[in-house]
Scaffold this motif. Structure first.
Motif, PDB file in Angstrom:
ATOM      1  N   CYS A  50      63.201 -35.427 104.829  1.00 57.35           N
ATOM      2  CA  CYS A  50      62.814 -34.936 106.141  1.00 57.35           C
ATOM      3  C   CYS A  50      63.930 -35.259 107.128  1.00 57.35           C
ATOM      4  N   GLN A  51      64.613 -34.218 107.584  1.00 57.19           N
ATOM      5  CA  GLN A  51      65.707 -34.389 108.523  1.00 57.19           C
ATOM      6  C   GLN A  51      65.222 -34.030 109.926  1.00 57.19           C
ATOM      7  N   VAL A  52      65.244 -35.008 110.819  1.00 54.34           N
ATOM      8  CA  VAL A  52      64.839 -34.808 112.210  1.00 54.34           C
ATOM      9  C   VAL A  52      66.086 -34.802 113.076  1.00 54.34           C
ATOM     10  N   SER A  53      66.283 -33.725 113.825  1.00 53.49           N
ATOM     11  CA  SER A  53      67.458 -33.612 114.693  1.00 53.49           C
ATOM     12  C   SER A  53      67.009 -33.363 116.124  1.00 53.49           C
TER      13      SER A  53
ATOM     14  N   ALA B  21      70.867 -36.706 114.441  1.00 57.42           N
ATOM     15  CA  ALA B  21      69.705 -37.295 113.777  1.00 57.42           C
ATOM     16  C   ALA B  21      68.957 -38.205 114.740  1.00 57.42           C
ATOM     17  N   ALA B  22      67.622 -38.160 114.660  1.00 53.66           N
ATOM     18  CA  ALA B  22      66.783 -38.952 115.556  1.00 53.66           C
ATOM     19  C   ALA B  22      65.448 -39.210 114.875  1.00 53.66           C
ATOM     20  N   PRO B  23      64.707 -40.209 115.329  1.00 53.80           N
ATOM     21  CA  PRO B  23      63.359 -40.414 114.800  1.00 53.80           C
ATOM     22  C   PRO B  23      62.426 -39.338 115.341  1.00 53.80           C
ATOM     23  N   PRO B  24      61.286 -39.112 114.709  1.00 56.92           N
ATOM     24  CA  PRO B  24      60.314 -38.163 115.260  1.00 56.92           C
ATOM     25  C   PRO B  24      59.918 -38.569 116.676  1.00 56.92           C
ATOM     26  N   PRO B  25      59.696 -37.615 117.580  1.00 55.77           N
ATOM     27  CA  PRO B  25      59.418 -37.947 118.969  1.00 55.77           C
ATOM     28  C   PRO B  25      58.138 -38.744 119.193  1.00 55.77           C
ATOM     29  N   THR B  26      57.129 -38.572 118.337  1.00 54.65           N
ATOM     30  CA  THR B  26      55.882 -39.342 118.449  1.00 54.65           C
ATOM     31  C   THR B  26      55.376 -39.643 117.037  1.00 54.65           C
ATOM     32  N   PRO B  27      54.558 -40.685 116.893  1.00 60.74           N
ATOM     33  CA  PRO B  27      53.988 -40.979 115.569  1.00 60.74           C
ATOM     34  C   PRO B  27      53.191 -39.807 115.010  1.00 60.74           C
ATOM     35  N   GLY B  28      52.470 -39.096 115.884  1.00 62.48           N
ATOM     36  CA  GLY B  28      51.695 -37.962 115.411  1.00 62.48           C
ATOM     37  C   GLY B  28      52.565 -36.853 114.858  1.00 62.48           C
ATOM     38  N   LEU B  29      53.709 -36.627 115.475  1.00 59.98           N
ATOM     39  CA  LEU B  29      54.612 -35.571 115.019  1.00 59.98           C
ATOM     40  C   LEU B  29      55.390 -35.972 113.775  1.00 59.98           C
ATOM     41  N   ALA B  30      55.387 -37.259 113.446  1.00 57.42           N
ATOM     42  CA  ALA B  30      56.019 -37.699 112.202  1.00 57.42           C
ATOM     43  C   ALA B  30      55.296 -37.104 110.995  1.00 57.42           C
ATOM     44  N   ARG B  31      54.049 -36.714 111.188  1.00 59.34           N
ATOM     45  CA  ARG B  31      53.285 -36.135 110.081  1.00 59.34           C
ATOM     46  C   ARG B  31      53.803 -34.759 109.675  1.00 59.34           C
ATOM     47  N   LEU B  32      54.649 -34.150 110.508  1.00 54.52           N
ATOM     48  CA  LEU B  32      55.272 -32.893 110.105  1.00 54.52           C
ATOM     49  C   LEU B  32      56.155 -33.091 108.878  1.00 54.52           C
TER      50      LEU B  32
ATOM     51  N   VAL C 293      54.902 -32.336 104.645  1.00 58.13           N
ATOM     52  CA  VAL C 293      54.615 -31.015 104.059  1.00 58.13           C
ATOM     53  C   VAL C 293      54.367 -31.125 102.559  1.00 58.13           C
ATOM     54  N   TYR C 294      55.186 -31.931 101.895  1.00 60.28           N
ATOM     55  CA  TYR C 294      55.070 -32.083 100.442  1.00 60.28           C
ATOM     56  C   TYR C 294      54.502 -33.442 100.050  1.00 60.28           C
ATOM     57  N   GLY C 295      53.856 -34.108 100.977  1.00 60.58           N
ATOM     58  CA  GLY C 295      53.255 -35.398 100.687  1.00 60.58           C
ATOM     59  C   GLY C 295      53.876 -36.514 101.506  1.00 60.58           C
ATOM     60  N   THR C 296      53.322 -37.688 101.368  1.00 65.86           N
ATOM     61  CA  THR C 296      53.748 -38.839 102.180  1.00 65.86           C
ATOM     62  C   THR C 296      54.977 -39.539 101.619  1.00 65.86           C
ATOM     63  N   ASP C 297      55.383 -39.186 100.411  1.00 66.64           N
ATOM     64  CA  ASP C 297      56.552 -39.821  99.799  1.00 66.64           C
ATOM     65  C   ASP C 297      57.799 -39.020 100.179  1.00 66.64           C
ATOM     66  N   TYR C 298      58.372 -39.354 101.336  1.00 63.09           N
ATOM     67  CA  TYR C 298      59.565 -38.637 101.805  1.00 63.09           C
ATOM     68  C   TYR C 298      60.604 -39.620 102.333  1.00 63.09           C
ATOM     69  N   ARG C 299      61.845 -39.161 102.352  1.00 67.47           N
ATOM     70  CA  ARG C 299      62.943 -39.952 102.920  1.00 67.47           C
ATOM     71  C   ARG C 299      63.257 -39.375 104.291  1.00 67.47           C
ATOM     72  N   LEU C 300      63.275 -40.232 105.315  1.00 67.40           N
ATOM     73  CA  LEU C 300      63.555 -39.774 106.667  1.00 67.40           C
ATOM     74  C   LEU C 300      65.053 -39.814 106.949  1.00 67.40           C
ATOM     75  N   ASN C 301      65.604 -38.722 107.400  1.00 64.41           N
ATOM     76  CA  ASN C 301      67.017 -38.610 107.750  1.00 64.41           C
ATOM     77  C   ASN C 301      67.942 -39.203 106.679  1.00 64.41           C
ATOM     78  N   PRO C 302      67.857 -38.703 105.442  1.00 65.61           N
ATOM     79  CA  PRO C 302      68.677 -39.278 104.368  1.00 65.61           C
ATOM     80  C   PRO C 302      70.167 -39.154 104.606  1.00 65.61           C
ATOM     81  N   ALA C 303      70.584 -38.146 105.379  1.00 62.40           N
ATOM     82  CA  ALA C 303      72.020 -37.962 105.623  1.00 62.40           C
ATOM     83  C   ALA C 303      72.605 -39.099 106.447  1.00 62.40           C
ATOM     84  N   THR C 304      71.759 -39.863 107.129  1.00 64.27           N
ATOM     85  CA  THR C 304      72.251 -40.959 107.968  1.00 64.27           C
ATOM     86  C   THR C 304      72.079 -42.311 107.301  1.00 64.27           C
ATOM     87  N   ASP C 305      71.519 -42.321 106.091  1.00 67.78           N
ATOM     88  CA  ASP C 305      71.338 -43.603 105.389  1.00 67.78           C
ATOM     89  C   ASP C 305      72.687 -44.244 105.097  1.00 67.78           C
TER      90      ASP C 305
END
Length: 236
Positions: free
Chosen positions: A197-200, A209-220, A223-235
Protein backbone atom coordinates in the motif's frame (compact mmCIF):
# COMPACT_ATOMS: atom_id res chain seq x y z
CA UNK A 1 -66.38 1.70 -61.74
CA UNK A 2 -68.16 1.15 -58.45
CA UNK A 3 -66.41 -2.23 -58.18
CA UNK A 4 -62.95 -0.64 -58.44
CA UNK A 5 -63.87 2.10 -55.96
CA UNK A 6 -65.05 -0.50 -53.48
CA UNK A 7 -61.84 -2.52 -53.87
CA UNK A 8 -59.75 0.63 -53.51
CA UNK A 9 -61.52 1.55 -50.29
CA UNK A 10 -60.81 -1.90 -48.85
CA UNK A 11 -57.13 -1.68 -49.80
CA UNK A 12 -56.80 1.77 -48.20
CA UNK A 13 -58.45 0.50 -45.02
CA UNK A 14 -56.01 -2.42 -44.83
CA UNK A 15 -53.00 -0.16 -45.41
CA UNK A 16 -54.15 2.21 -42.70
CA UNK A 17 -54.07 -0.65 -40.20
CA UNK A 18 -50.56 -1.77 -41.07
CA UNK A 19 -47.53 -0.65 -39.03
CA UNK A 20 -45.41 0.36 -41.97
CA UNK A 21 -41.70 0.69 -41.06
CA UNK A 22 -41.24 3.90 -43.03
CA UNK A 23 -44.28 5.49 -41.40
CA UNK A 24 -43.67 4.36 -37.80
CA UNK A 25 -42.73 7.02 -35.30
CA UNK A 26 -39.69 6.68 -33.06
CA UNK A 27 -40.60 5.06 -29.76
CA UNK A 28 -39.38 6.58 -26.50
CA UNK A 29 -39.82 5.40 -22.94
CA UNK A 30 -40.14 7.85 -20.05
CA UNK A 31 -39.43 7.27 -16.38
CA UNK A 32 -40.13 9.91 -13.73
CA UNK A 33 -39.04 9.76 -10.09
CA UNK A 34 -39.69 12.16 -7.22
CA UNK A 35 -36.86 12.36 -4.67
CA UNK A 36 -37.91 13.84 -1.32
CA UNK A 37 -35.35 15.88 0.61
CA UNK A 38 -35.37 16.09 4.39
CA UNK A 39 -36.37 19.79 4.38
CA UNK A 40 -39.59 19.13 2.46
CA UNK A 41 -38.26 20.08 -0.96
CA UNK A 42 -37.95 17.57 -3.78
CA UNK A 43 -36.02 16.77 -6.93
CA UNK A 44 -38.03 15.38 -9.84
CA UNK A 45 -35.89 13.24 -12.14
CA UNK A 46 -37.26 12.58 -15.63
CA UNK A 47 -35.42 10.28 -18.04
CA UNK A 48 -36.51 9.73 -21.62
CA UNK A 49 -34.84 7.03 -23.73
CA UNK A 50 -35.21 7.11 -27.51
CA UNK A 51 -33.22 4.17 -28.95
CA UNK A 52 -34.16 5.04 -32.53
CA UNK A 53 -32.39 8.38 -32.08
CA UNK A 54 -29.62 6.97 -29.83
CA UNK A 55 -30.49 9.55 -27.22
CA UNK A 56 -31.16 9.56 -23.49
CA UNK A 57 -32.60 12.85 -22.25
CA UNK A 58 -32.29 13.72 -18.58
CA UNK A 59 -34.12 16.55 -16.88
CA UNK A 60 -34.13 17.46 -13.19
CA UNK A 61 -36.65 19.84 -11.66
CA UNK A 62 -36.68 21.30 -8.17
CA UNK A 63 -39.80 21.85 -6.06
CA UNK A 64 -39.22 24.04 -2.96
CA UNK A 65 -42.28 22.67 -1.13
CA UNK A 66 -45.76 21.29 -1.69
CA UNK A 67 -47.19 24.79 -2.23
CA UNK A 68 -44.93 25.70 -5.14
CA UNK A 69 -44.52 24.35 -8.65
CA UNK A 70 -41.36 22.60 -9.73
CA UNK A 71 -38.97 24.28 -12.15
CA UNK A 72 -36.14 22.92 -14.26
CA UNK A 73 -32.62 23.06 -12.79
CA UNK A 74 -30.70 20.65 -15.05
CA UNK A 75 -31.04 19.26 -18.58
CA UNK A 76 -28.58 17.07 -20.47
CA UNK A 77 -28.47 14.18 -22.91
CA UNK A 78 -26.39 11.05 -23.50
CA UNK A 79 -25.73 8.62 -26.33
CA UNK A 80 -27.41 5.33 -25.39
CA UNK A 81 -24.91 3.40 -27.49
CA UNK A 82 -21.91 4.92 -25.72
CA UNK A 83 -23.48 4.71 -22.24
CA UNK A 84 -25.71 1.65 -22.46
CA UNK A 85 -25.69 1.25 -18.67
CA UNK A 86 -25.65 4.98 -18.02
CA UNK A 87 -28.37 7.29 -16.87
CA UNK A 88 -29.09 9.28 -13.74
CA UNK A 89 -30.10 8.45 -10.19
CA UNK A 90 -30.20 10.16 -6.81
CA UNK A 91 -27.40 9.93 -4.26
CA UNK A 92 -27.12 11.43 -0.77
CA UNK A 93 -23.37 11.86 -0.91
CA UNK A 94 -23.09 13.87 2.31
CA UNK A 95 -25.71 11.82 4.20
CA UNK A 96 -27.50 15.04 5.13
CA UNK A 97 -30.91 14.30 3.66
CA UNK A 98 -30.31 16.61 0.68
CA UNK A 99 -29.90 14.57 -2.48
CA UNK A 100 -27.54 15.06 -5.39
CA UNK A 101 -27.88 13.58 -8.88
CA UNK A 102 -25.26 11.15 -10.16
CA UNK A 103 -25.04 10.64 -13.92
CA UNK A 104 -23.11 7.55 -14.98
CA UNK A 105 -21.57 7.27 -18.43
CA UNK A 106 -19.35 4.92 -20.40
CA UNK A 107 -17.86 1.93 -18.54
CA UNK A 108 -14.50 0.25 -19.14
CA UNK A 109 -13.70 -3.45 -19.19
CA UNK A 110 -13.56 -3.49 -15.39
CA UNK A 111 -15.80 -1.90 -12.74
CA UNK A 112 -14.80 1.70 -13.50
CA UNK A 113 -17.40 3.93 -15.14
CA UNK A 114 -17.59 7.61 -15.95
CA UNK A 115 -19.56 9.49 -13.34
CA UNK A 116 -20.59 13.07 -12.63
CA UNK A 117 -22.19 14.43 -9.48
CA UNK A 118 -24.54 17.41 -9.82
CA UNK A 119 -25.44 19.51 -6.78
CA UNK A 120 -28.09 22.13 -6.29
CA UNK A 121 -26.60 25.63 -6.29
CA UNK A 122 -27.02 27.80 -3.20
CA UNK A 123 -29.68 29.92 -4.93
CA UNK A 124 -31.55 26.71 -5.82
CA UNK A 125 -32.07 27.91 -9.39
CA UNK A 126 -29.73 25.43 -11.05
CA UNK A 127 -27.49 22.41 -10.47
CA UNK A 128 -23.72 22.54 -10.99
CA UNK A 129 -21.10 19.90 -11.76
CA UNK A 130 -19.66 19.14 -8.34
CA UNK A 131 -17.32 16.30 -9.35
CA UNK A 132 -16.55 14.27 -12.45
CA UNK A 133 -14.27 11.27 -12.85
CA UNK A 134 -14.00 7.56 -13.60
CA UNK A 135 -14.57 5.28 -10.63
CA UNK A 136 -16.04 2.12 -9.19
CA UNK A 137 -16.78 3.71 -5.82
CA UNK A 138 -17.27 7.27 -4.61
CA UNK A 139 -17.75 8.33 -0.99
CA UNK A 140 -17.20 11.09 1.56
CA UNK A 141 -15.16 10.17 4.61
CA UNK A 142 -13.12 12.08 7.19
CA UNK A 143 -13.29 15.33 5.22
CA UNK A 144 -12.25 13.77 1.90
CA UNK A 145 -14.11 12.84 -1.25
CA UNK A 146 -12.68 9.44 -2.15
CA UNK A 147 -12.66 8.26 -5.75
CA UNK A 148 -11.79 4.57 -5.91
CA UNK A 149 -11.26 2.32 -8.89
CA UNK A 150 -9.30 -0.56 -10.32
CA UNK A 151 -5.94 0.53 -11.72
CA UNK A 152 -5.00 -2.86 -13.23
CA UNK A 153 -5.90 -6.51 -12.89
CA UNK A 154 -4.23 -6.69 -9.48
CA UNK A 155 -4.28 -3.18 -8.05
CA UNK A 156 -6.65 -0.47 -6.87
CA UNK A 157 -6.13 3.26 -6.70
CA UNK A 158 -7.82 5.84 -4.50
CA UNK A 159 -7.78 9.61 -5.04
CA UNK A 160 -8.53 11.71 -1.95
CA UNK A 161 -9.88 15.21 -2.55
CA UNK A 162 -10.06 17.76 0.25
CA UNK A 163 -13.61 19.06 0.68
CA UNK A 164 -13.25 22.22 2.77
CA UNK A 165 -16.26 23.66 0.95
CA UNK A 166 -19.10 21.71 -0.61
CA UNK A 167 -20.71 24.56 -2.57
CA UNK A 168 -18.19 24.72 -5.40
CA UNK A 169 -16.77 22.19 -7.89
CA UNK A 170 -13.97 19.79 -6.93
CA UNK A 171 -11.22 19.51 -9.53
CA UNK A 172 -7.79 17.93 -9.89
CA UNK A 173 -6.10 20.64 -7.83
CA UNK A 174 -8.03 19.50 -4.74
CA UNK A 175 -6.52 15.99 -4.82
CA UNK A 176 -4.31 15.81 -1.72
CA UNK A 177 -3.56 12.08 -1.39
CA UNK A 178 -3.22 9.09 -3.69
CA UNK A 179 -3.28 5.53 -2.36
CA UNK A 180 -2.29 2.59 -4.55
CA UNK A 181 -2.78 -0.98 -3.33
CA UNK A 182 -1.18 -3.84 -5.27
CA UNK A 183 -1.52 -7.52 -4.58
CA UNK A 184 1.53 -9.68 -3.77
CA UNK A 185 1.63 -13.27 -5.04
CA UNK A 186 3.69 -16.14 -3.72
CA UNK A 187 6.62 -16.83 -6.00
CA UNK A 188 5.69 -19.20 -8.80
CA UNK A 189 1.98 -19.27 -7.94
CA UNK A 190 -1.20 -17.23 -8.11
CA UNK A 191 -1.79 -17.43 -4.36
CA UNK A 192 -2.10 -14.07 -2.60
CA UNK A 193 0.28 -13.57 0.30
CA UNK A 194 -0.38 -9.90 1.03
CA UNK A 195 -0.24 -6.52 -0.63
CA UNK A 196 1.71 -3.27 -0.87
CA UNK A 197 0.00 0.00 0.00
CA UNK A 198 1.70 3.15 -1.25
CA UNK A 199 0.34 6.39 0.23
CA UNK A 200 1.48 9.60 -1.45
CA UNK A 201 0.72 13.20 -0.54
CA UNK A 202 0.91 16.14 -2.91
CA UNK A 203 3.62 18.65 -2.05
CA UNK A 204 3.61 21.38 -4.67
CA UNK A 205 4.11 19.63 -7.99
CA UNK A 206 5.55 16.48 -6.39
CA UNK A 207 4.13 13.44 -4.65
CA UNK A 208 5.90 12.13 -1.55
CA UNK A 209 5.33 9.08 0.63
CA UNK A 210 3.23 9.82 3.71
CA UNK A 211 1.15 8.00 6.32
CA UNK A 212 -2.61 7.74 5.75
CA UNK A 213 -4.29 11.04 6.70
CA UNK A 214 -6.54 9.42 9.35
CA UNK A 215 -6.76 6.00 11.02
CA UNK A 216 -10.11 5.43 9.33
CA UNK A 217 -8.65 6.08 5.89
CA UNK A 218 -5.84 3.62 6.59
CA UNK A 219 -8.44 0.94 5.96
CA UNK A 220 -8.28 1.78 2.26
CA UNK A 221 -5.05 -0.23 2.33
CA UNK A 222 -7.06 -3.36 3.17
CA UNK A 223 -8.40 -4.03 -0.32
CA UNK A 224 -6.72 -7.44 -0.31
CA UNK A 225 -6.76 -7.99 3.44
CA UNK A 226 -5.05 -6.69 6.55
CA UNK A 227 -1.67 -8.23 5.72
CA UNK A 228 -0.09 -5.36 3.78
CA UNK A 229 3.17 -3.43 3.70
CA UNK A 230 2.79 0.34 4.04
CA UNK A 231 4.97 2.46 1.74
CA UNK A 232 7.44 -0.35 0.93
CA UNK A 233 9.41 1.91 -1.42
CA UNK A 234 10.50 3.98 1.58
CA UNK A 235 11.53 1.05 3.78
CA UNK A 236 15.13 1.21 4.94
Amino acid sequence: MKHWMKCGAVVMTLLAGLALPWAAEAKCTVNTQTIANRDGSALILRQEECPDHDQRNIRVSYRPDAKHKAYSVLTLSQSIEEASTGGAHSIDLEADGQFEIEVRGMCGAGPNCEGTIYKLASDKRSMFEYFSGGYADLRLQDGYLIEGGRASCCSWEFHLYRTDATDRPIDESAMEYMITVGVLLKEGSDQVEGSDCQVSRREGNDWKAAPPPTPGLARLCEVYGTDYRLNPATDQ
